[in-house]
Design an enzyme around this catalytic site. Structure first.
Site, PDB file in Angstrom:
ATOM      1  N   GLN A  89      -4.659  -1.886   9.633  1.00 44.31           N
ATOM      2  CA  GLN A  89      -4.374  -3.176   9.002  1.00 44.31           C
ATOM      3  C   GLN A  89      -4.897  -4.310   9.881  1.00 44.31           C
ATOM      4  O   GLN A  89      -4.554  -4.415  11.054  1.00 44.31           O
ATOM      5  CB  GLN A  89      -2.864  -3.335   8.774  1.00 44.31           C
ATOM      6  CG  GLN A  89      -2.483  -4.617   8.060  1.00 44.31           C
ATOM      7  CD  GLN A  89      -3.051  -4.687   6.642  1.00 44.31           C
ATOM      8  OE1 GLN A  89      -3.002  -3.729   5.886  1.00 44.31           O
ATOM      9  NE2 GLN A  89      -3.601  -5.837   6.295  1.00 44.31           N
TER      10      GLN A  89
ATOM     11  N   LYS B  94       0.828  -1.202   0.000  1.00 46.10           N
ATOM     12  CA  LYS B  94       0.000   0.000   0.000  1.00 46.10           C
ATOM     13  C   LYS B  94       0.867   1.257   0.000  1.00 46.10           C
ATOM     14  O   LYS B  94       0.544   2.239  -0.678  1.00 46.10           O
ATOM     15  CB  LYS B  94      -0.941  -0.031   1.207  1.00 46.10           C
ATOM     16  CG  LYS B  94      -1.993  -1.136   1.091  1.00 46.10           C
ATOM     17  CD  LYS B  94      -2.682  -1.447   2.395  1.00 46.10           C
ATOM     18  CE  LYS B  94      -3.620  -2.641   2.229  1.00 46.10           C
ATOM     19  NZ  LYS B  94      -4.255  -3.083   3.496  1.00 46.10           N
TER      20      LYS B  94
ATOM     21  N   ASP C  16     -10.865   2.437   4.246  1.00 47.61           N
ATOM     22  CA  ASP C  16     -11.307   1.084   3.924  1.00 47.61           C
ATOM     23  C   ASP C  16     -12.814   0.986   3.698  1.00 47.61           C
ATOM     24  O   ASP C  16     -13.302  -0.014   3.169  1.00 47.61           O
ATOM     25  CB  ASP C  16     -10.914   0.115   5.045  1.00 47.61           C
ATOM     26  CG  ASP C  16      -9.571  -0.554   4.795  1.00 47.61           C
ATOM     27  OD1 ASP C  16      -9.239  -0.799   3.622  1.00 47.61           O
ATOM     28  OD2 ASP C  16      -8.853  -0.836   5.779  1.00 47.61           O
TER      29      ASP C  16
END
Length: 287
Positions: free
Chosen positions: A103, A59, A126
């Site tokens: 994460q 990422k 997200d």
């Protein structure tokens, strides 16, 4: 059928991801030149899980490619839920941080749901916050989970009509299955959601025009379970000593499908590209 004709049936996630990243790069340049703002992403990594570290690195590399400023915040595995929530609170208040990514998975003593809910909905890269999920359910798609968003983008890029089609989702997770079903419903598909408790999965998949499978079971979907011309997205991944496998028996299913994603190189690159798009969206709203 020749290998060349099979090639045309593969949904190339890497090429699509490059297209999305180019759009994001252009958007970042516009934001910097017109408003003096560089989009900033904060990634939070708790513990030292090797797979999580690798995903964060991927990422951050994508951020470098598109011009997004990425900062990694590390907490030891023995950190407390309170310490994690305090970090999230500080990032919510940091004006240089436009988007936050936590994460997953977290160490077992953490509550991931509480942590995700602590992230400001406006910085929810997200798309997992209940507020953003709720907006998705009423058809207001803003910050939505990245993998389903990538699937929708691929359907658009390959000219696949969704309206009126029969779609089957295999797996009902909050990350893929449920939001994927909502996004297809928003586009007027007829959607069935199957999972581990579904009786006779084949009965559902055989009638599907579009299949999205995210079960994490190697080669769950075989050629005799799909009809000719189906469009198939393989979100699952199983790692073994001799390689990486998806939930779809790719070598045989491609002989029947009109379009299918490979593993790797399919949904994965698109997921990260859509994350970059979300960071830009957050920055445009939060500058």
């Amino acid at each position: 059928m020749s290998d060349e004709s099979y090639e045309s049936r593969i949904i190339d996630g890497k090429v699509l991801a490059q297209q999305v990243e180019e759009e994001v790069r252009s958007g970042v340049e516009d934001l910097e030149s017109n408003r003096g703002v560089t989009p900033g992403l904060a990634t939070i990594l708790v513990g030292d899980d090797p797979a999580s570290k690798m995903y964060v690195r991927l990422k951050h590399r994508a951020c470098e490619r598109v011009g997004i400023s990425a900062e990694d915040y590390l907490l030891p595995a023995e950190a407390t839920q309170e310490e994690l929530l305090a970090l999230i609170d500080s990032l919510n208040k940091n004006r240089d941080v436009h988007a936050i990514l936590l994460q997953l998975p977290l160490p077992k003593h953490f509550s991931p749901q509480e942590a995700m809910e602590a992230i400001s909905p406006a910085k929810d890269a997200d798309g997992f916050h209940p507020y953003n999920m709720g907006k998705l359910m009423i058809g207001d798609e803003g910050l939505v989970p990245c993998t389903p968003h990538g699937v929708i983008r691929a359907l658009e890029e390959y000219g696949v009509s969704v309206k009126g089609k029969n779609a089957v989702i295999v797996g009902h997770s909050n990350v893929v299955g449920k939001p994927m079903a909502a996004m297809l419903l928003n586009r007027n598909a007829t959607v069935s959601v199957c999972h581990v408790f579904t009786d006779d999965l084949k009965k559902y998949t055989l009638g599907a025009d579009i299949i999205v499978v995210a079960a994490g079971v190697k080669h769950l979907i075989k050629a005799d379970m799909v009809k000719e011309g189906a469009v198939i997205f393989d979100v699952g991944i199983t790692k073994e000593e001799d390689g990486v496998y998806g939930d779809v028996d790719f070598e045989n299913v491609i002989k029947k499908a009109s379009l299918v994603t490979p593993v790797p190189g399919g949904v994965g690159p698109m997921t990260i590209a859509m994350l970059m798009k979300h960071v830009l969206m957050c920055a445009e709203k939060n500058f």
